[in-house]
Design a protein around this motif. Structure first.
Motif, PDB file in Angstrom:
ATOM      1  N   PRO A  12       0.984  -1.119   0.044  1.00 21.42           N
ATOM      2  CA  PRO A  12      -0.094  -0.028   0.086  1.00 21.42           C
ATOM      3  C   PRO A  12       0.849   1.002   0.115  1.00 21.42           C
ATOM      4  O   PRO A  12       1.917   1.288   0.472  1.00 21.42           O
ATOM      5  CB  PRO A  12      -0.614  -0.074   1.450  1.00 21.42           C
ATOM      6  N   ALA A  13       0.395   2.300  -0.575  1.00 23.37           N
ATOM      7  CA  ALA A  13       1.173   3.725  -0.675  1.00 23.37           C
ATOM      8  C   ALA A  13       1.193   3.994   0.514  1.00 23.37           C
ATOM      9  O   ALA A  13       0.396   3.999   1.502  1.00 23.37           O
ATOM     10  CB  ALA A  13       0.287   4.448  -1.522  1.00 23.37           C
ATOM     11  N   PRO A  14       2.486   4.817   1.124  1.00 23.90           N
ATOM     12  CA  PRO A  14       2.697   5.231   2.537  1.00 23.90           C
ATOM     13  C   PRO A  14       1.895   6.325   2.648  1.00 23.90           C
ATOM     14  O   PRO A  14       1.119   6.953   1.467  1.00 23.90           O
ATOM     15  CB  PRO A  14       4.202   5.619   2.509  1.00 23.90           C
ATOM     16  N   PRO A  15       1.466   7.059   3.845  1.00 24.72           N
ATOM     17  CA  PRO A  15       0.858   7.954   4.117  1.00 24.72           C
ATOM     18  C   PRO A  15       1.598   9.343   3.452  1.00 24.72           C
ATOM     19  O   PRO A  15       2.490   9.482   3.276  1.00 24.72           O
ATOM     20  CB  PRO A  15       0.645   8.199   5.766  1.00 24.72           C
ATOM     21  N   PRO A  16       0.640  10.160   3.071  1.00 27.92           N
ATOM     22  CA  PRO A  16       1.195  11.253   2.321  1.00 27.92           C
ATOM     23  C   PRO A  16       2.196  11.991   3.475  1.00 27.92           C
ATOM     24  O   PRO A  16       2.259  11.933   4.610  1.00 27.92           O
ATOM     25  CB  PRO A  16       0.018  12.366   2.456  1.00 27.92           C
ATOM     26  N   PRO A  17       3.045  12.656   2.623  1.00 28.98           N
ATOM     27  CA  PRO A  17       4.243  13.482   3.608  1.00 28.98           C
ATOM     28  C   PRO A  17       3.928  14.145   5.077  1.00 28.98           C
ATOM     29  O   PRO A  17       4.591  13.973   5.976  1.00 28.98           O
ATOM     30  CB  PRO A  17       5.159  14.498   2.707  1.00 28.98           C
ATOM     31  N   ALA A  18       2.634  15.027   4.835  1.00 28.64           N
ATOM     32  CA  ALA A  18       2.273  15.687   6.170  1.00 28.64           C
ATOM     33  C   ALA A  18       2.158  14.836   7.272  1.00 28.64           C
ATOM     34  O   ALA A  18       2.375  15.143   8.614  1.00 28.64           O
ATOM     35  CB  ALA A  18       1.138  16.456   5.731  1.00 28.64           C
ATOM     36  N   ALA A  19       1.750  13.614   7.090  1.00 27.06           N
ATOM     37  CA  ALA A  19       1.551  12.568   8.302  1.00 27.06           C
ATOM     38  C   ALA A  19       2.708  11.986   8.609  1.00 27.06           C
ATOM     39  O   ALA A  19       2.754  11.154   9.717  1.00 27.06           O
ATOM     40  CB  ALA A  19       0.356  11.555   7.869  1.00 27.06           C
ATOM     41  N   ARG A  20       3.940  12.064   7.919  1.00 32.05           N
ATOM     42  CA  ARG A  20       5.173  11.216   8.164  1.00 32.05           C
ATOM     43  C   ARG A  20       6.288  12.517   8.505  1.00 32.05           C
ATOM     44  O   ARG A  20       6.436  13.429   7.841  1.00 32.05           O
ATOM     45  CB  ARG A  20       5.511  10.383   7.261  1.00 32.05           C
ATOM     46  N   GLY A  21       7.239  12.079   9.624  1.00 31.72           N
ATOM     47  CA  GLY A  21       8.387  12.653   9.749  1.00 31.72           C
ATOM     48  C   GLY A  21       8.290  14.179  10.553  1.00 31.72           C
ATOM     49  O   GLY A  21       9.103  14.763  10.703  1.00 31.72           O
ATOM     50  N   HIS A  22       7.004  14.521  10.461  1.00 32.73           N
ATOM     51  CA  HIS A  22       6.925  15.974  11.194  1.00 32.73           C
ATOM     52  C   HIS A  22       6.296  15.669  12.973  1.00 32.73           C
ATOM     53  O   HIS A  22       5.523  16.148  13.377  1.00 32.73           O
ATOM     54  CB  HIS A  22       5.661  16.694  10.525  1.00 32.73           C
ATOM     55  N   HIS A  23       7.204  15.004  13.409  1.00 30.44           N
ATOM     56  CA  HIS A  23       6.937  14.637  14.797  1.00 30.44           C
ATOM     57  C   HIS A  23       7.934  14.751  15.688  1.00 30.44           C
ATOM     58  O   HIS A  23       9.319  14.377  15.164  1.00 30.44           O
ATOM     59  CB  HIS A  23       5.868  13.368  15.043  1.00 30.44           C
ATOM     60  N   GLY A  24       7.801  15.035  16.983  1.00 25.46           N
ATOM     61  CA  GLY A  24       8.979  15.137  17.854  1.00 25.46           C
ATOM     62  C   GLY A  24       9.409  13.800  18.414  1.00 25.46           C
ATOM     63  O   GLY A  24       8.869  12.762  18.295  1.00 25.46           O
ATOM     64  N   LEU A  25      10.257  13.845  19.518  1.00 23.51           N
ATOM     65  CA  LEU A  25      10.899  12.763  20.064  1.00 23.51           C
ATOM     66  C   LEU A  25       9.902  11.828  20.790  1.00 23.51           C
ATOM     67  O   LEU A  25       9.672  10.658  20.883  1.00 23.51           O
ATOM     68  CB  LEU A  25      12.124  13.046  20.839  1.00 23.51           C
ATOM     69  N   ALA A  27       6.837  11.990  20.497  1.00 17.16           N
ATOM     70  CA  ALA A  27       5.694  11.089  19.565  1.00 17.16           C
ATOM     71  C   ALA A  27       6.285  10.043  18.961  1.00 17.16           C
ATOM     72  O   ALA A  27       5.681   8.799  19.096  1.00 17.16           O
ATOM     73  CB  ALA A  27       5.151  11.882  18.247  1.00 17.16           C
ATOM     74  N   SER A  28       7.538   9.888  18.563  1.00 15.01           N
ATOM     75  CA  SER A  28       8.204   8.616  18.270  1.00 15.01           C
ATOM     76  C   SER A  28       8.332   7.694  19.370  1.00 15.01           C
ATOM     77  O   SER A  28       8.046   6.510  19.122  1.00 15.01           O
ATOM     78  CB  SER A  28       9.838   9.166  17.961  1.00 15.01           C
ATOM     79  N   PHE A  29       8.538   8.048  20.547  1.00 15.13           N
ATOM     80  CA  PHE A  29       8.529   7.201  21.740  1.00 15.13           C
ATOM     81  C   PHE A  29       7.070   6.560  21.706  1.00 15.13           C
ATOM     82  O   PHE A  29       6.951   5.344  22.136  1.00 15.13           O
ATOM     83  CB  PHE A  29       8.774   7.781  22.958  1.00 15.13           C
ATOM     84  N   GLY A  30       6.171   7.521  21.442  1.00 15.05           N
ATOM     85  CA  GLY A  30       4.847   6.979  21.763  1.00 15.05           C
ATOM     86  C   GLY A  30       4.347   5.792  20.535  1.00 15.05           C
ATOM     87  O   GLY A  30       3.739   4.887  20.927  1.00 15.05           O
ATOM     88  N   PHE A  31       4.888   6.153  19.498  1.00 12.64           N
ATOM     89  CA  PHE A  31       4.536   5.172  18.420  1.00 12.64           C
ATOM     90  C   PHE A  31       5.399   3.856  18.936  1.00 12.64           C
ATOM     91  O   PHE A  31       4.634   2.517  18.606  1.00 12.64           O
ATOM     92  CB  PHE A  31       5.227   5.540  16.921  1.00 12.64           C
TER      93      PHE A  31
END
Ligand SMILES: Nc1ncnc2c1ncn2[C@@H]1O[C@H](COP(=O)(O)OP(=O)(O)OP(=O)(O)O)[C@@H](O)[C@H]1O
Length: 217
Positions: A12-25, A27-31
C-alpha cells in the motif's frame, strides 16, 4: 521467492508526507510504545514473556546478586520482549509481502521464531547460572522475602493476563491491574535494587496499556 514477490500486489502507498516525519521525539517514543502494546494484544507469546519478565525482574530486585548479574538479568528481561516484537514485525511484513502460503514465508517466519527461542533459552540458562550461588542467602531470608515473592507472582499474573482476552469486561481488568500494582509494594520494600522493581512496573504498565487498548476496540 523473489519472482513470487514481484508478481504480487505492490505494498500500500505510504501516508502522505504531512503525516510522516513531522513529529518530535515524544511522539516517536509513543509510536514505539504503541507497537509494544499492540503486539502484546495480538501475541500470546509476548504475554507469556511479560509474566516471566516480571518474575525475573523481581528476582533481580530482591536476590543478593552482584551488579553485573542484576544488569545481565535486566537486559535479558528487555531483550526477550524486544525479540518477540521484532518477530511479530517480521511476521506482519511477510504476510504483507506474501499473503498466501509459501515456502519462503514459512522459512522467514520459522527463522525469526527460532531467534526468539534461542534468546529465551539463553535467558533461562543465564538464570540457572546465577541462581545456585544466590540460593543459600535467599533461603535464609525466605520468611522476610515471602511477601515480595507473593507480590511478584500477583504482578506477573496481572502482566500476563491483562492484555489477553479476559471474561468479565472492564471491572475485571481494573481489579487485575490494581492487584498487579499492589504486588509491586512488597517487592519495592524488599528490593536491594529498585531497577528490578522499575522493570517489573514497566512490564505491568505495558500490559495495562494493552488492556486499555483492547477495551477501547
Ligand atoms: N504464509 C505462510 N506460508 C507457509 N507457512 C506458514 C505461513 N505462515 C505460517 N506458516 C508456518 O505455519 C506454522 C505455524 O505458524 P503460525 O504463525 O500459525 O504459528 P506459530 O509459529 O506458533 O506463531 P505464533 O504463535 O506467533 O502464532 C509455522 O511453521 C509457520 O512457519
Amino acid at each position: 521467492m523473489r519472482a513470487t514477490m514481484r508478481a504480487r500486489e505492490p505494498h500500500p502507498a505510504p501516508p502522505p508526507p504531512a503525516a510522516r516525519g513531522h513529529h518530535g521525539l515524544a511522539a516517536s517514543f509513543g509510536f514505539a510504545w504503541t507497537g509494544l502494546a499492540e503486539t502484546a494484544l495480538r501475541d500470546r507469546n509476548l504475554r507469556i514473556h511479560l509474566a516471566l519478565g516480571v518474575l525475573a525482574a523481581a528476582f533481580a530486585a530482591a536476590a543478593p546478586l552482584s551488579p553485573a548479574e542484576r544488569a545481565l538479568l535486566l537486559v535479558l528481561v528487555a531483550l526477550v520482549p524486544a525479540a518477540e516484537a521484532a518477530n511479530s514485525a517480521l511476521e506482519a511484513a511477510v504476510d504483507l509481502a506474501s499473503p498466501g502460503r509459501s515456502e519462503g514465508a514459512r522459512i522467514a517466519k520459522d527463522a525469526a521464531a527460532g531467534a526468539v527461542l534461542a534468546l529465551a533459552a539463553g535467558s533461562v540458562l543465564a538464570f540457572l547460572a546465577i541462581l545456585p550461588p544466590a540460593w543459600p542467602a535467599l533461603w535464609a531470608r525466605a520468611g522476610a522475602l515471602a511477601p515480595a515473592a507473593a507480590g511478584a507472582l500477583g504482578t506477573a499474573a496481572a502482566a500476563g493476563l491483562l492484555p489477553g482476552p479476559l471474561p468479565g469486561g472492564r471491572g475485571v481488568r481494573a481489579a487485575l491491574a490494581l492487584g498487579g500494582l499492589a504486588g509491586l509494594v512488597p517487592l519495592a520494600r524488599a528490593a536491594e535494587a529498585q531497577a528490578g522493581t522499575a522493570a517489573a512496573a514497566l512490564l505491568l504498565a505495558l500490559a495495562a496499556d494493552a488492556a486499555r487498548r483492547r477495551a477501547a476496540r
